[in-house]
Design a protein around this motif. Structure first.
Motif, PDB file in Angstrom:
ATOM      1  N   GLY A 177       1.323   9.207  18.139  1.00 48.56           N
ATOM      2  CA  GLY A 177       0.045   8.925  17.475  1.00 48.56           C
ATOM      3  C   GLY A 177      -0.712   9.835  16.950  1.00 48.56           C
ATOM      4  N   LEU A 178      -0.073  11.264  16.877  1.00 49.29           N
ATOM      5  CA  LEU A 178      -0.394  12.421  16.093  1.00 49.29           C
ATOM      6  C   LEU A 178      -0.054  12.425  14.646  1.00 49.29           C
ATOM      7  N   TYR A 179      -0.563  11.553  13.906  1.00 44.00           N
ATOM      8  CA  TYR A 179       0.084  11.416  12.606  1.00 44.00           C
ATOM      9  C   TYR A 179      -0.543  12.512  11.748  1.00 44.00           C
ATOM     10  N   ASP A 180      -1.668  13.346  11.741  1.00 40.81           N
ATOM     11  CA  ASP A 180      -1.934  14.544  10.924  1.00 40.81           C
ATOM     12  C   ASP A 180      -0.999  15.568  11.337  1.00 40.81           C
ATOM     13  N   ILE A 221      15.287  12.883   3.103  1.00 43.92           N
ATOM     14  CA  ILE A 221      14.644  12.570   4.564  1.00 43.92           C
ATOM     15  C   ILE A 221      13.455  12.777   4.890  1.00 43.92           C
ATOM     16  N   ALA A 222      12.895  14.085   4.585  1.00 46.95           N
ATOM     17  CA  ALA A 222      11.444  14.159   4.786  1.00 46.95           C
ATOM     18  C   ALA A 222      10.664  13.001   4.114  1.00 46.95           C
ATOM     19  N   LYS A 223      10.969  12.670   2.714  1.00 50.51           N
ATOM     20  CA  LYS A 223      10.179  11.545   2.096  1.00 50.51           C
ATOM     21  C   LYS A 223      10.412  10.270   2.650  1.00 50.51           C
ATOM     22  N   TYR A 224      11.448   9.891   3.572  1.00 56.09           N
ATOM     23  CA  TYR A 224      11.631   8.656   4.183  1.00 56.09           C
ATOM     24  C   TYR A 224      10.900   8.908   5.378  1.00 56.09           C
ATOM     25  N   PHE A 225      10.687   9.909   6.160  1.00 50.68           N
ATOM     26  CA  PHE A 225       9.802   9.902   7.266  1.00 50.68           C
ATOM     27  C   PHE A 225       8.498   9.900   6.410  1.00 50.68           C
ATOM     28  N   ILE A 226       8.040  10.492   5.565  1.00 48.99           N
ATOM     29  CA  ILE A 226       6.558  10.445   5.097  1.00 48.99           C
ATOM     30  C   ILE A 226       6.233   8.820   4.791  1.00 48.99           C
ATOM     31  N   SER A 227       7.189   8.128   4.203  1.00 58.41           N
ATOM     32  CA  SER A 227       6.887   6.754   3.815  1.00 58.41           C
ATOM     33  C   SER A 227       6.747   5.830   5.118  1.00 58.41           C
ATOM     34  N   LYS A 228       7.514   6.294   6.030  1.00 55.92           N
ATOM     35  CA  LYS A 228       7.256   5.643   7.420  1.00 55.92           C
ATOM     36  C   LYS A 228       6.016   5.659   7.909  1.00 55.92           C
ATOM     37  N   LEU A 229       5.663   6.868   7.993  1.00 58.55           N
ATOM     38  CA  LEU A 229       4.235   7.242   8.510  1.00 58.55           C
ATOM     39  C   LEU A 229       3.255   6.479   7.683  1.00 58.55           C
ATOM     40  N   LYS A 230       3.231   6.580   6.233  1.00 58.96           N
ATOM     41  CA  LYS A 230       2.220   5.751   5.568  1.00 58.96           C
ATOM     42  C   LYS A 230       2.176   4.342   5.746  1.00 58.96           C
ATOM     43  N   ILE A 231       3.533   3.778   5.971  1.00 62.96           N
ATOM     44  CA  ILE A 231       3.578   2.395   6.493  1.00 62.96           C
ATOM     45  C   ILE A 231       2.739   2.277   8.038  1.00 62.96           C
ATOM     46  N   GLU A 232       3.175   3.156   8.922  1.00 65.58           N
ATOM     47  CA  GLU A 232       2.663   3.140  10.296  1.00 65.58           C
ATOM     48  C   GLU A 232       1.101   3.196  10.182  1.00 65.58           C
ATOM     49  N   LYS A 236      -1.048   2.852   4.928  1.00 60.90           N
ATOM     50  CA  LYS A 236      -1.276   3.273   3.507  1.00 60.90           C
ATOM     51  C   LYS A 236      -0.110   2.754   2.798  1.00 60.90           C
ATOM     52  N   TYR A 237       0.013   1.512   2.638  1.00 62.22           N
ATOM     53  CA  TYR A 237       0.952   0.802   1.867  1.00 62.22           C
ATOM     54  C   TYR A 237       1.270   1.206   0.679  1.00 62.22           C
ATOM     55  N   GLU A 238       0.161   1.363  -0.237  1.00 60.54           N
ATOM     56  CA  GLU A 238       0.529   1.777  -1.828  1.00 60.54           C
ATOM     57  C   GLU A 238       1.040   3.181  -1.700  1.00 60.54           C
ATOM     58  N   GLU A 239       0.743   4.038  -0.793  1.00 59.78           N
ATOM     59  CA  GLU A 239       1.159   5.409  -0.959  1.00 59.78           C
ATOM     60  C   GLU A 239       2.538   5.541  -0.587  1.00 59.78           C
ATOM     61  N   ALA A 240       2.701   4.856   0.623  1.00 56.37           N
ATOM     62  CA  ALA A 240       4.239   4.404   0.819  1.00 56.37           C
ATOM     63  C   ALA A 240       5.140   4.171  -0.279  1.00 56.37           C
ATOM     64  N   LEU A 241       4.632   2.862  -1.088  1.00 55.66           N
ATOM     65  CA  LEU A 241       5.343   2.718  -2.097  1.00 55.66           C
ATOM     66  C   LEU A 241       5.590   3.374  -3.182  1.00 55.66           C
ATOM     67  N   LEU A 242       4.670   4.406  -3.571  1.00 54.07           N
ATOM     68  CA  LEU A 242       4.878   5.579  -4.365  1.00 54.07           C
ATOM     69  C   LEU A 242       6.121   6.197  -3.910  1.00 54.07           C
ATOM     70  N   VAL A 243       5.970   6.666  -2.581  1.00 48.39           N
ATOM     71  CA  VAL A 243       7.088   7.716  -2.125  1.00 48.39           C
ATOM     72  C   VAL A 243       8.384   6.981  -2.096  1.00 48.39           C
ATOM     73  N   VAL A 244       8.433   5.638  -1.799  1.00 50.17           N
ATOM     74  CA  VAL A 244       9.511   5.041  -1.813  1.00 50.17           C
ATOM     75  C   VAL A 244      10.408   4.870  -3.153  1.00 50.17           C
ATOM     76  N   ASN A 245       9.295   4.425  -4.163  1.00 54.70           N
ATOM     77  CA  ASN A 245       9.916   4.230  -5.540  1.00 54.70           C
ATOM     78  C   ASN A 245      10.478   5.858  -6.273  1.00 54.70           C
ATOM     79  N   ASP A 246       9.610   6.733  -5.745  1.00 54.48           N
ATOM     80  CA  ASP A 246       9.950   8.144  -6.266  1.00 54.48           C
ATOM     81  C   ASP A 246      11.264   8.513  -5.911  1.00 54.48           C
ATOM     82  N   SER A 247      11.494   8.177  -4.380  1.00 56.75           N
ATOM     83  CA  SER A 247      12.952   8.378  -3.979  1.00 56.75           C
ATOM     84  C   SER A 247      14.008   7.846  -4.682  1.00 56.75           C
TER      85      SER A 247
END
Length: 174
Positions: A91-94, A118-129, A132-143
């Protein structure tokens, strides 16, 4: 000679067996090359993970130190990502986000494409958790775009992001 065994052969077979859900054996880890030791340490932590993410991070840190010692930068950064994953599970997201972004910056500057993904994958997972779905979608689409643009041969990374896209689409009814 060409008929010599690859020093990491046992580690590669262990990864294959682990991913196939089979029991793998690493025997006496001290007999293996330093790179194989790193792989076995990471596998050991995944196979023994029982929600004790503090212990997980501490043991992955040992693998990171070994990677640092033998100048295996990609493995060192991968270990950092796994440590960030442990923070996110606690739960230490920051803290996790800081680690992920730090690894992403290093990977981009060093042209380590797979570590960057792989870093972007973990970032998108964190955004989903953290919803922050829109931010996660941007990371996923970019990747997904970067993988397609550069013709990355790592199909598993494409599959991971494609799966995240599908999950996001179902969650957000895109």
């Amino acid at each position: 000679t060409l008929d010599a065994d690859l020093p990491e052969k046992d580690a590669i077979i262990a990864v294959r067996d682990y991913l196939a859900g089979k029991v793998y054996s690493n025997g006496n880890i001290e007999e293996y090359s330093p790179l194989s030791k790193i792989i076995f340490l990471i596998l050991q932590e995944f196979s023994m993970l029982k929600d004790d993410f503090k212990r997980f991070a501490q043991n992955i840190y040992q693998a990171k130190l070994l990677a640092l010692e033998i100048n295996q930068r990609e493995f060192e950064l991968f270990c950092d990502l796994l440590i960030g994953f442990a923070y996110s599970r606690k739960g230490l997201y920051d803290k996790a986000e800081y680690i992920y972004n730090d690894v992403l910056d290093i990977a981009e500057q060093s042209a380590m494409f797979n570590i960057m993904l792989i870093a972007k994958y973990f970032i998108s997972k964190l955004k989903i958790e953290t919803s922050k779905y829109e931010e996660a979608l941007l990371v996923v689409n970019d990747s997904l775009s970067a993988i397609s643009k550069y013709g990355n041969a790592a199909k598993i990374l494409y599959a991971l992001f494609e799966n995240q896209y599908i999950q996001l689409a179902q969650t957000q009814q895109l």
